[in-house]
Design a protein around this motif. Structure first.
Motif, mmCIF file in Angstrom:
data_model
loop_
_atom_site.group_PDB
_atom_site.id
_atom_site.type_symbol
_atom_site.label_atom_id
_atom_site.label_comp_id
_atom_site.label_asym_id
_atom_site.label_seq_id
_atom_site.Cartn_x
_atom_site.Cartn_y
_atom_site.Cartn_z
ATOM 1 N N GLU A 177 -2.848 3.674 -8.661
ATOM 2 C CA GLU A 177 -1.745 2.812 -8.246
ATOM 3 C C GLU A 177 -1.242 3.134 -6.845
ATOM 4 O O GLU A 177 -0.353 2.446 -6.336
ATOM 5 N N SER A 178 -1.795 4.159 -6.216
ATOM 6 C CA SER A 178 -1.461 4.485 -4.824
ATOM 7 C C SER A 178 -2.335 3.726 -3.838
ATOM 8 O O SER A 178 -2.121 3.821 -2.623
ATOM 9 N N MET A 179 -3.332 2.999 -4.348
ATOM 10 C CA MET A 179 -4.297 2.330 -3.477
ATOM 11 C C MET A 179 -4.331 0.832 -3.740
ATOM 12 O O MET A 179 -3.960 0.363 -4.812
ATOM 13 N N LYS A 180 -4.809 0.101 -2.735
ATOM 14 C CA LYS A 180 -5.069 -1.328 -2.892
ATOM 15 C C LYS A 180 -6.141 -1.735 -1.886
ATOM 16 O O LYS A 180 -6.336 -1.052 -0.860
ATOM 17 N N PRO A 181 -6.828 -2.826 -2.142
ATOM 18 C CA PRO A 181 -7.786 -3.321 -1.147
ATOM 19 C C PRO A 181 -7.065 -3.668 0.155
ATOM 20 O O PRO A 181 -5.941 -4.179 0.134
ATOM 21 N N ASN A 182 -7.698 -3.344 1.266
ATOM 22 C CA ASN A 182 -7.136 -3.663 2.589
ATOM 23 C C ASN A 182 -5.754 -3.062 2.792
ATOM 24 O O ASN A 182 -4.869 -3.671 3.396
ATOM 25 N N GLY A 183 -5.567 -1.859 2.284
ATOM 26 C CA GLY A 183 -4.306 -1.160 2.475
ATOM 27 C C GLY A 183 -4.390 -0.203 3.652
ATOM 28 O O GLY A 183 -5.186 -0.353 4.565
ATOM 29 N N GLY A 184 -3.537 0.797 3.602
ATOM 30 C CA GLY A 184 -3.552 1.851 4.609
ATOM 31 C C GLY A 184 -2.912 1.465 5.923
ATOM 32 O O GLY A 184 -2.309 0.400 6.071
ATOM 33 N N GLY A 185 -3.022 2.372 6.873
ATOM 34 C CA GLY A 185 -2.444 2.163 8.192
ATOM 35 C C GLY A 185 -0.967 2.498 8.231
ATOM 36 O O GLY A 185 -0.431 3.170 7.343
ATOM 37 N N VAL A 186 -0.300 2.031 9.259
ATOM 38 C CA VAL A 186 1.105 2.363 9.486
ATOM 39 C C VAL A 186 1.977 1.597 8.496
ATOM 40 O O VAL A 186 1.856 0.382 8.379
ATOM 41 N N PRO A 187 2.856 2.282 7.786
ATOM 42 C CA PRO A 187 3.708 1.601 6.803
ATOM 43 C C PRO A 187 4.848 0.839 7.462
ATOM 44 O O PRO A 187 5.142 1.013 8.651
#
Length: 199
Positions: free
Chosen positions: A84-94
């Motif tokens: 649940e900490s991940m998703k497709p096309n996630g990441g980068g600057v919040p």
């Protein structure tokens, strides 16, 4: 109450090319499932059988005689939290509240990223890197094996699994590349914001 294996919050191939469907098949379908099955086997027909997962973690933490059961239930929780900490096309600057909190605590996202990666890289052997909320605000921590922040009075916001089975099929021994890809392409910052709001 029986512990169940939660479905992944996305399709098994949704995190490709960073994490392959094959890795998720083994990691979720074999490793995570094995913790669920072993935990259920151990609590069946015992006073633990009616406890929630969190209650089981607190009831067994720090008790050497309950160490095997703690490892199973904590790993069920850790893995569910990781998916649940991940998703497709996630990441980068919040963005949002977590971005402001990161800037306040670490000075910048880049500094947070550097410290989080250092925690993930310096965890010897198997374990986890975490962003947590403690009494004094955000912290980065690492835990070995099945250990987790809730038994230390901290609220988990984000985790990266650094057990080798989390990345070896896709990255072999290149843990730094896996952690980079996790941070740059997978983190579900919307979920982290929601967790921060509830903390």
């Amino acid at each position: 109450m029986a512990i169940s294996l939660p479905d992944l919050p996305y399709a098994q191939d949704a995190l490709e090319p960073v994490i392959s469907a094959q890795t998720l098949s083994f990691h979720h379908g074999k490793h995570h499932a094995a913790y669920v099955n072993k935990a259920n086997e151990m609590i069946a027909d015992t006073p633990h059988a009616e406890k929630s997962l969190e209650e089981l973690i607190h009831a067994t933490a720090g008790d050497a005689s309950q160490g095997v059961l703690f490892n199973q239930v904590a790993q069920v929780w850790n893995h569910t939290f990781y998916w649940e900490s991940m998703k497709p096309n996630g990441g980068g600057v919040p963005t949002g509240a977590i971005a402001a909190a990161i800037d306040e605590t670490f000075g910048s996202y880049d500094e947070f990223r550097s410290q989080f990666k250092a925690a993930a890289m310096s965890q010897f052997g198997s374990g986890w890197a975490w962003l947590v909320k403690g009494d004094s605000g955000l912290e980065i921590m690492k835990t070995g094996n099945a250990e987790l922040p809730m038994t230390k009075g901290k609220t988990a916001l984000l985790t990266c699994d650094v057990w080798e089975h989390a990345y070896y099929l896709d990255f072999q021994n290149r843990r730094p590349d896996y952690v980079d890809a996790f941070l740059d392409k997978l983190v579900d910052w919307e979920r982290v914001n929601a967790r921060l709001a509830d903390a």
